[in-house]
Every structure is written in structure tokens, then in C-alpha cells.
Write an enzyme that holds these catalytic residues in place. Structure first.
Site, short mmCIF file in Angstrom:
data_model
loop_
_atom_site.label_atom_id
_atom_site.label_comp_id
_atom_site.label_asym_id
_atom_site.label_seq_id
_atom_site.Cartn_x
_atom_site.Cartn_y
_atom_site.Cartn_z
N GLY A 56 0.84 -1.20 0.00
CA GLY A 56 0.00 0.00 0.00
C GLY A 56 0.87 1.24 0.00
O GLY A 56 2.06 1.17 0.31
N CYS A 83 5.16 -6.26 1.67
CA CYS A 83 5.55 -4.85 1.68
C CYS A 83 4.84 -4.09 2.82
O CYS A 83 5.11 -4.36 3.97
CB CYS A 83 5.29 -4.25 0.30
SG CYS A 83 6.09 -2.66 0.08
N TYR A 84 3.91 -3.19 2.51
CA TYR A 84 3.20 -2.48 3.58
C TYR A 84 2.55 -3.48 4.54
O TYR A 84 2.52 -3.27 5.75
CB TYR A 84 2.14 -1.54 2.99
CG TYR A 84 1.41 -0.74 4.04
CD1 TYR A 84 1.91 0.48 4.47
CD2 TYR A 84 0.24 -1.21 4.62
CE1 TYR A 84 1.28 1.21 5.44
CE2 TYR A 84 -0.42 -0.49 5.61
CZ TYR A 84 0.10 0.73 6.02
OH TYR A 84 -0.53 1.44 7.00
N HIS A 173 7.90 -8.09 -3.63
CA HIS A 173 6.60 -8.48 -4.18
C HIS A 173 6.67 -9.82 -4.91
O HIS A 173 7.11 -9.87 -6.07
CB HIS A 173 6.11 -7.40 -5.16
CG HIS A 173 5.73 -6.14 -4.47
ND1 HIS A 173 4.46 -5.89 -3.99
CD2 HIS A 173 6.45 -5.04 -4.13
CE1 HIS A 173 4.42 -4.72 -3.41
NE2 HIS A 173 5.62 -4.18 -3.49
N GLU A 175 4.29 -11.42 -6.13
CA GLU A 175 3.22 -11.52 -7.14
C GLU A 175 3.62 -11.00 -8.51
O GLU A 175 2.95 -11.27 -9.50
CB GLU A 175 1.95 -10.80 -6.64
CG GLU A 175 2.02 -9.27 -6.58
CD GLU A 175 2.68 -8.72 -5.31
OE1 GLU A 175 3.40 -9.46 -4.63
OE2 GLU A 175 2.47 -7.52 -5.01
N ASP A 231 -18.77 -10.73 -21.98
CA ASP A 231 -19.34 -11.05 -20.67
C ASP A 231 -20.78 -11.55 -20.77
O ASP A 231 -21.12 -12.61 -20.22
CB ASP A 231 -19.29 -9.83 -19.74
CG ASP A 231 -17.87 -9.34 -19.52
OD1 ASP A 231 -16.94 -10.13 -19.79
OD2 ASP A 231 -17.69 -8.19 -19.10
N LYS A 371 -11.50 -11.02 -16.18
CA LYS A 371 -11.80 -11.08 -17.62
C LYS A 371 -11.15 -12.30 -18.31
O LYS A 371 -11.79 -12.97 -19.12
CB LYS A 371 -11.29 -9.79 -18.27
CG LYS A 371 -11.80 -9.59 -19.68
CD LYS A 371 -13.12 -8.89 -19.64
CE LYS A 371 -13.71 -8.71 -21.02
NZ LYS A 371 -15.00 -8.01 -20.93
#
Ligand code: XMP
Length: 515
Positions: A56, A83-84, A173, A175, A231, A371
Site C-alpha cells: 500500500g 511490503c506495507y 513483491h 506476485e 461477458d 476477464k
């Protein structure tokens, strides 16, 4: 789903929060994002197998910043702070976080200090691992009973753990793809620490959704506004599989669709034996738009008229109980700055406000999907390829691609030009490499010569962009010869157009649509 295992991600405002959620799902376990303000009681009720605290932009060194609740750290649920997320754990458990003299941003190398399950099967090349850092603060003093598991040159506590209470923190990170073996580190947390079972493959998702819909809807009837976009089309395929002929689809032709689109959508879904009903309201839309030039007014008119037409049509169908919408997960996350997760209406295709007005129950079968997941399950449900691979098309359609006044002549010209552009892109195999491509009508008289005659005629602009998230975009560097060919075809085949230009502006500062 085979098991109810899930990883909860608490959002402290990082740009990577959605990415963490996606990575967990790619690893094969269901994940959900909630705001960091959610109460510990609410989290315990959700019974997650583990929690990831996102990064964050804030600093824990000021008292007004968002914090992880201490009660959550004592709830015996495995926690990984990134991290944060790591810094707030340290701060709440009595450690010290300080402003770093050196802001680490980008590539860093960490070395492995104490043994940690997070680094199982992670190979440290010559004792170091390439990771991605992005932080100003760092943990200086560890909380009691914590140990360092990784360090970098500028950050001594690049990772910590208390393995007895299953609380971990990483300053980097895992990710992002720039972190080498980040997926292995996340997998170690998900499977090794949280003991999750895999439950998020495409067929698991479909089976779980189909049985969910069957349980909810039973023998009742469901109405769906089908636009032919990805969608709503995937929702139609899914509901058709789950409830067959109890699904009724309405396709509104507002007269602002692409050339041949009405026939294409109708024949596609009719061939799949889906009950689809066409409402041709093009004259109504055109008359309401007559002489309107303000873009926001155009949008409002198109949106409101769409809802009126849809509602009118729906009233003609007896015994409907449900209204289905193609809301997807990014819409849900974007709209949930609080804990209520109210579903947003992203465009008029998602017939806003109608469920309440018509006294219908709301069904949103793909609201948990990103998506790319929608496309994957769409493919497994045999949604025709030409529907799944289509560029997105805005709800108000060509209404926001004719600048100034909208009339039938301009729509006809735009439809023809758009078809030439798209057909050529497909013929040259350029279509799939673009995120979106279209033509814009500019009602500004520009001089041209035809034979010996000077004529003042309107202009068309070609727009083609490449983007991942449509929030920012690059203009596509299409080959000059290709642009030339499209331009030639347009001016030769379409009377009343004497000039074609190519839009070479990125987003920002421009938007993708011209409006
Ligand atoms: P902009 O022009 O804001 O567009 O850069 C970003 C993306 O959103 C699409 N778009 C819409 N989609 N209803 C939609 O369903 C709308 O009202 C709408 N307006 C813009 C646009 O085509 C692009 O993909």
C-alpha cells in the site's frame, strides 16, 4: 468447487492487489479481495484458509494509516504480509518500522537467512534471488519471537517469520513476474502453510457455477440482456447449460451497432438454440438523438432509452423471476470501497436499477471472475471463437464514435468504414494483436479533389490501440502500407469522405474513444 478453501486478500491500496488475487487463482485456489478495514469477526465468519495483506502507499510511521487489526494477528489464521502488509504486522506486534534512507525501487537481490517454508523448492542462484522491491519504509526491529528469513544489501529485514503462529512477511513483491520464483513462494504459503487444496480449474469453476445457478433458480425463469459482448455472451452460455430454456435473452438493436452485427449475434445464438429475442429500436434511438451534440447528453439518452426499451420488452414476457447481469470481479472490487460489495452497473447493458424496479431477483453468475477467466470458461463452454476474441465495444456503440450530431447517413458511413478497417486487420492477421480498433466520424469539412472538382467533405479517423487494462494504452504502430491500403479503400468505396487520418495519441493524455 472441490473444497471451500480460499485465500483472502486484504487491500491496503497497492496497485498489485488484483494481481495477488489473480496469482492465487492461477496457482489453483480461490481468492477474494476485501478492504483492509473489514472487521476480524467478519473475516473469521468467512473462514479463509489464509490471508495475504497487500502492499500500500501509506506509511505505518504515522498514526492515521490503515493497520492490520491486532485481533486478526491473534486469530490463528496463517498470514502473509507483503511490503506495507509486512510493515503493519511488525508495527502491531511491537517491532519498529522506520523511514529508509534509501528508497528501494525495482530489482534487488536477496539472500536466504534462516530456514523458511516460504523458500521450499526455491533455488537461490549463487546464494541470491532476484526480486522486485518498491518501498520507502523498512522494518528495523523485529517483533518478539520473529526471525529474519531474507536480507538484501539495503534492507536487512527483507523477509521475516514466526513459524509457530504462521505469520510471515516479505518486503518484496512475490506476485510480480520480475520476482524470480515468486509463484513458488506464494504456492509455498498457500499449500505449505495454509494447507489449501486446488479448487480453481476451469472445469471446477463451471461445475460450481452451474450447480449454484441450479440451486438458486430452480424452475424459475431468467431474463438476460445480451449484447453479443464477451461477458453477457458467456453468461448466456453458462445459464443455458444450467437452466436450458428457462433462460430468455433480449437483444436490443439501438441502431448504433457495427455493420452486420445484428444478424451475426442473432444467428450465432439461434444456432446454439438459445432463446434470443431481437428488439429493433433503432428508429426510437435515432429520433431521441436527433440534433444532440453534447457527448454526455448522448450517453444519457442512449442509456435511458435502452433501459426503457428493455423494461418494456421484459414486461411482455410472463413469469420472469430473475434478471441476470454480466458483472465481473474488477467491477465488484472497484465498487467496494466499503464492505458491502454493492454491484455496480458498468454500462447500460447491465440494465442498471432494473431488478429493483421490476421486482426481479438479481443473478450475477460471473461476478467472481476476472476477464481472462471469463474468456477461459467461455471457451470451455464452447462460446463461438468470433465472440470470445472480439475487441470490446462500448455500450453506447457508434453513438460515441460519431462526433457532433448523429444521423443515419453518418452511421451508415461509419459502419462501412469500420467494416473495411476491421476486415483488413483480420486479413492481415493484425486484429488479434490489437486490443481495440475502430473508426471515428469527424464532421469537419475538409477539402478534397475528385476528378477536376474541389469538394468539401467529412473526415474519418482510424484508431488502434494496445493495452492490458484499458486504463492506459499505446497507439498501435500499424504498418504504413497497411494504413495506406485502408485509407485508399475507404475514400474509393465510400462517397462523401475525402480524407482519412490516423490517431497517434496514447492514453493518457487522450482516451481510447473520441466521444
Ligand atoms: P476510454 O475512452 O475511457 O475507454 O479510454 C476505455 C474502454 O472503455 C470502453 N468504453 C465503454 N464500454 N460502456 C462500455 O461498455 C461505455 O459507456 C463505454 N465507454 C467507453 C472503451 O471502448 C474502451 O474499451
Amino acid at each position: 468447487m472441490k473444497s471451500k478453501d480460499k485465500i483472502l486478500i486484504l487491500d491496503f491500496g497497492s496497485q498489485y492487489t488484483q494481481l495477488i488475487a489473480r496469482r492465487v487463482r492461477e496457482i489453483g485456489v480461490f481468492s477474494e479481495v476485501k478492504p483492509s478495514s473489514i472487521s476480524t469477526e467478519a473475516i473469521i465468519k468467512m473462514n479463509p484458509s489464509g490471508i495475504i495483506l497487500s502492499g500500500g502507499p501509506e506509511t505505518v510511521t504515522i498514526s492515521s494509516s490503515q493497520k492490520v487489526h491486532k485481533s486478526l494477528l491473534e486469530a490463528k489464521i496463517p498470514i502473509l504480509g507483503i511490503c506495507y502488509g509486512m510493515q503493519t504486522i511488525a508495527n502491531e506486534l511491537g517491532g519498529t518500522v522506520v523511514k529508509s534512507d534509501i528508497r528501494e525501487f525495482g530489482h534487488a537481490e536477496i539472500s536466504h537467512i534462516n530456514q523458511s517454508i516460504l523458500f521450499d523448492n526455491v533455488s537461490f542462484d549463487s546464494d541470491s534471488l532476484d526480486v522486485w522491491m518498491s518501498h520507502g519504509d523498512k522494518v528495523k526491529v523485529l517483533p518478539e519471537d520473529f526471525e529474519i528469513i531474507a536480507s538484501s544489501k539495503d534492507c536487512k529485514v527483507a523477509g521475516f517469520q514466526n513459524s509457530d503462529s504462521n505469520i510471515f512477511g516479505l518486503q518484496f513483491h512475490p506476485e510480480v513476474t520480475h520476482t524470480n520464483q515468486g509463484e513458488q513462494i506464494l504456492s509455498n504459503f498457500i499449500f505449505g502453510v495454509c494447507s489449501c487444496s486446488k479448487n480453481w480449474s476451469t472445469s471446477d469453476i463451471i461445475n460450481s457455477m452451474v450447480s449454484d445457478v441450479k440451486n438458486k433458480v430452480k424452475n424459475e425463469k431468467v431474463l438476460l440482456g445480451l449484447s453479443g459482448g464477451v461477458d453477457s455472451s458467456v453468461v448466456a452460455m453458462l445459464l443455458h447449460k444450467a437452466i436450458g430454456n428457462n433462460l430468455i435473452c433480449i437483444f436490443v438493436d439501438h441502431g448504433l451497432l457495427r455493420l452486420g452485427e445484428v444478424d451475426e449475434v442473432m444467428s450465432t445464438f439461434e444456432a446454439l438454440e438459445i432463446d434470443i429475442r431481437l428488439v429493433d429500436a433503432s428508429e426510437l434511438f435515432l429520433s431521441k438523438l436527433s440534433r444532440v451534440t453534447d457527448p454526455e447528453k448522448k450517453r444519457k439518452i442512449i442509456g435511458n432509452t435502452f433501459i426503457d426499451v428493455f423494461e418494456n420488452e421484459a414486461k411482455k414476457i410472463k413469469d420472469i423471476d430473475w434478471l441476470a447481469q454480466g458483472t465481473i470481479y474488477p467491477d465488484v472490487i472497484e465498487s467496494s470501497s466499503d464492505d458491502h460489495n454493492s454491484s455496480v452497473i458498468k454500462s447500460h447493458h447491465n440494465v442498471g436499477g432494473l431488478p429493483e424496479r421490476m421486482n426481479l431477483k438479481l443473478l450475477e453468475p460471473i461476478r467472481e471472475l476476472f476477464k481472462d477467466e471469463v474468456r477461459k470458461i467461455g471457451a470451455e463452454l464452447n462460446t463461438p471463437k468470433h465472440i470470445l476474441q472480439r475487441h470490446p465495444f462500448p455500450g453506447p456503440g457508434l453513438g460515441i464514435r460519431v462526433m457532433g450530431e448523429i444521423n443515419q447517413e453518418r452511421i451508415d458511413i461509419l459502419q462501412k468504414a469500420d467494416k473495411i478497417f476491421i476486415d483488413e486487420l483480420k486479413a492481415e492477421k493484425l486484429y488479434d494483436s490489437l486490443s481495440q480498433a475502430f473508426v471515428v466520424y469527424l464532421p469537419i469539412k475538409s477539402v478534397g479533389v475528385v476528378g477536376d472538382e474541389r469538394r468539401y467533405e467529412d473526415v474519418l479517423a482510424l484508431r488502434a490501440v494496445e493495452t492490458v487494462d484499458f486504463m492506459t494504452a499505446n497507439w498501435a504502430h500499424l504498418p504504413y502500407d497497411f494504413i495506406g491500403k485502408v485509407s485508399n479503400r475507404i475514400v474509393n468505396e465510400i462517397p462523401l469522405i475525402s480524407r482519412v487520418v490516423y490517431d497517434c495519441t496514447g492514453k493518457p493524455p487522450a482516451t481510447i474513444e473520441w466521444e
